[in-house]
Design an enzyme around this catalytic site. Structure first.
Site, PDB file in Angstrom:
ATOM      1  N   HIS A  15     -16.501  38.150  15.522  1.00 10.24           N
ATOM      2  CA  HIS A  15     -15.811  37.205  14.628  1.00 10.24           C
ATOM      3  C   HIS A  15     -16.567  36.983  13.313  1.00 10.24           C
ATOM      4  O   HIS A  15     -16.009  36.396  12.384  1.00 10.24           O
ATOM      5  CB  HIS A  15     -15.600  35.854  15.313  1.00 10.24           C
ATOM      6  CG  HIS A  15     -14.670  35.914  16.491  1.00 10.24           C
ATOM      7  ND1 HIS A  15     -13.382  36.407  16.381  1.00 10.24           N
ATOM      8  CD2 HIS A  15     -14.840  35.563  17.794  1.00 10.24           C
ATOM      9  CE1 HIS A  15     -12.807  36.352  17.585  1.00 10.24           C
ATOM     10  NE2 HIS A  15     -13.665  35.860  18.448  1.00 10.24           N
ATOM     11  N   ASP A  54     -11.990  42.998  23.626  1.00  6.77           N
ATOM     12  CA  ASP A  54     -12.106  41.545  23.831  1.00  6.77           C
ATOM     13  C   ASP A  54     -10.716  40.912  23.703  1.00  6.77           C
ATOM     14  O   ASP A  54      -9.853  41.429  22.987  1.00  6.77           O
ATOM     15  CB  ASP A  54     -13.037  40.992  22.745  1.00  6.77           C
ATOM     16  CG  ASP A  54     -13.450  39.549  22.984  1.00  6.77           C
ATOM     17  OD1 ASP A  54     -14.576  39.323  23.458  1.00  6.77           O
ATOM     18  OD2 ASP A  54     -12.643  38.639  22.670  1.00  6.77           O
ATOM     19  N   HIS A  94      -9.907  38.358  22.169  1.00  7.94           N
ATOM     20  CA  HIS A  94      -9.722  37.846  20.807  1.00  7.94           C
ATOM     21  C   HIS A  94      -9.806  38.997  19.804  1.00  7.94           C
ATOM     22  O   HIS A  94     -10.583  39.930  19.995  1.00  7.94           O
ATOM     23  CB  HIS A  94     -10.809  36.815  20.482  1.00  7.94           C
ATOM     24  CG  HIS A  94     -10.848  35.674  21.458  1.00  7.94           C
ATOM     25  ND1 HIS A  94     -11.769  35.616  22.496  1.00  7.94           N
ATOM     26  CD2 HIS A  94     -10.055  34.585  21.570  1.00  7.94           C
ATOM     27  CE1 HIS A  94     -11.546  34.500  23.201  1.00  7.94           C
ATOM     28  NE2 HIS A  94     -10.512  33.866  22.670  1.00  7.94           N
ATOM     29  N   ASP A 149     -13.244  38.857  28.248  1.00  5.68           N
ATOM     30  CA  ASP A 149     -12.454  37.633  28.386  1.00  5.68           C
ATOM     31  C   ASP A 149     -10.951  37.907  28.484  1.00  5.68           C
ATOM     32  O   ASP A 149     -10.147  36.968  28.545  1.00  5.68           O
ATOM     33  CB  ASP A 149     -12.760  36.634  27.254  1.00  5.68           C
ATOM     34  CG  ASP A 149     -12.910  37.294  25.910  1.00  5.68           C
ATOM     35  OD1 ASP A 149     -12.573  38.500  25.785  1.00  5.68           O
ATOM     36  OD2 ASP A 149     -13.351  36.616  24.958  1.00  5.68           O
TER      37      ASP A 149
HETATM   38 ZN   LIG Z   1     -13.416  36.833  22.986  1.00  6.22          ZN
END
Ligand SMILES: [Zn+2]
Length: 309
Positions: free
Chosen positions: A125, A162, A164, A246
């Site tokens: 991120h 991931d 995200h 995740d």
């Molecule tokens: Zn994540």
């Protein structure tokens, strides 16, 4: 040729406070998994601190200095709503980025075939000059630029499974024709980016969003149809995996329903491409994964697959 596990105890000293999901116990759970007999032949080494010059291939120097300067003497410094720094954070972030560059060193010089970097904080991120979403330095991006600068890797592909979207990695390589970024992720979900229409300046960004509730069959189809052929066609000299776990069905931060076997499958598929294109070279860096038991089992499945290469 073998697989190398890279970690460092300093990564346990980054602590964002009681009840935070991105917590030191994540690495303790992973460490316990690696005590199993399955991993006896796994080579192991410590993550060095990253050279500042290596991080500076991605992040501006004044950004790196601002992160260093924000380090509290005690307590926590809030960076954003869900990201903060403790006294050990900067050191942990240096070891995380350093583990990633060291993994590239070992893989590019053929000391090992593949490497898994079990460090935290994660990185995907973190944008050029913005820390966010538990991330400070973009470890996968630093690794990609290191491979290009030091070992002359012509093209590097970063594949991110991931849950995200790796907005930071996409941001950093948006206009870099030599680095492909390909991601499966839940959408809509944090951080909000990652639609199919986001393709980069050179059509080298590949987003394959999934919907809440999707399971392994949909994930595998997205990989087979949208991602793997593009990575193969890109003919990378190095494949980097932003390995977040995740998307596991038990993870509290995502709503996908992957299981350990899906991560192992994706790993093997990427290994097939790596075998064809770049002598099997894969560097995998840990991103998310917040259900401790599922994280440990998923990492074990991922690294077991790498070891079978
Ligand atoms: Zn994540």
């Amino acid at each position: 040729m073998t697989t190398l596990l890279i970690s460092h105890p300093a990564c346990l000293a980054h602590d964002m406070g009681e009840g935070h999901p991105e917590r030191p116990d994540r690495l303790r759970a992973i460490d316990r998994a690696f005590e199993s007999e399955t991993f006896q032949t796994l080579a192991r080494d410590s993550a060095p601190r990253a050279e500042i010059s290596a991080i500076a291939r991605v992040h501006p120097l004044d950004y790196i200095e601002a992160i260093r300067a924000a380090t509290p003497k005690q307590g926590l410094t809030a960076i954003d709503q869900d990201t903060s720094m403790s006294p050990g954070t900067f050191e942990a972030a240096l070891r995380s980025a350093g583990g990633a560059t060291f993994a590239v060193d070992e893989v590019m010089t053929r000391k090992v075939r593949s490497a898994f970097v079990a460090t935290r904080p994660p990185g995907h991120h973190a944008e050029l000059a913005t820390p966010m979403g538990f991330c400070f330095f973009n470890n996968a991006a630093v690794a990609a630029r290191h491979g290009r600068a030091i070992y002359g890797a012509e093209r590097v592909a970063i594949v991110d499974f991931d849950v995200h979207h790796g907005n930071g990695t996409q941001h950093i390589f948006w206009d870099d024709p030599k680095v492909m970024y390909a991601s499966t992720h839940e959408m809509p979900h944090y951080p909000g980016t990652g639609s199919v229409s986001e393709r980069g300046e050179h059509d080298q960004i590949v987003n394959a969003p999934l919907r809440a509730g999707d399971a392994g069959d949909t994930f595998r189809e997205a990989m087979e149809v949208a991602i793997l052929p593009r990575v193969d066609d890109f003919a990378p000299d190095l494949i980097i995996i932003s390995a977040g776990f995740d998307a596991h069905r038990r993870d509290p931060l995502g709503n996908l329903n992957l299981v350990e076997a899906d991560f192992a499958w994706a790993t093997r598929k990427l290994m097939e491409i790596a075998e064809r294109r770049c002598a099997g070279r894969i560097v995998s860096v840990l991103e998310g994964g917040y259900h401790l038991d599922s994280l440990a089992r998923s990492v074990a499945a991922h690294v077991t697959a790498l070891m079978e290469g």
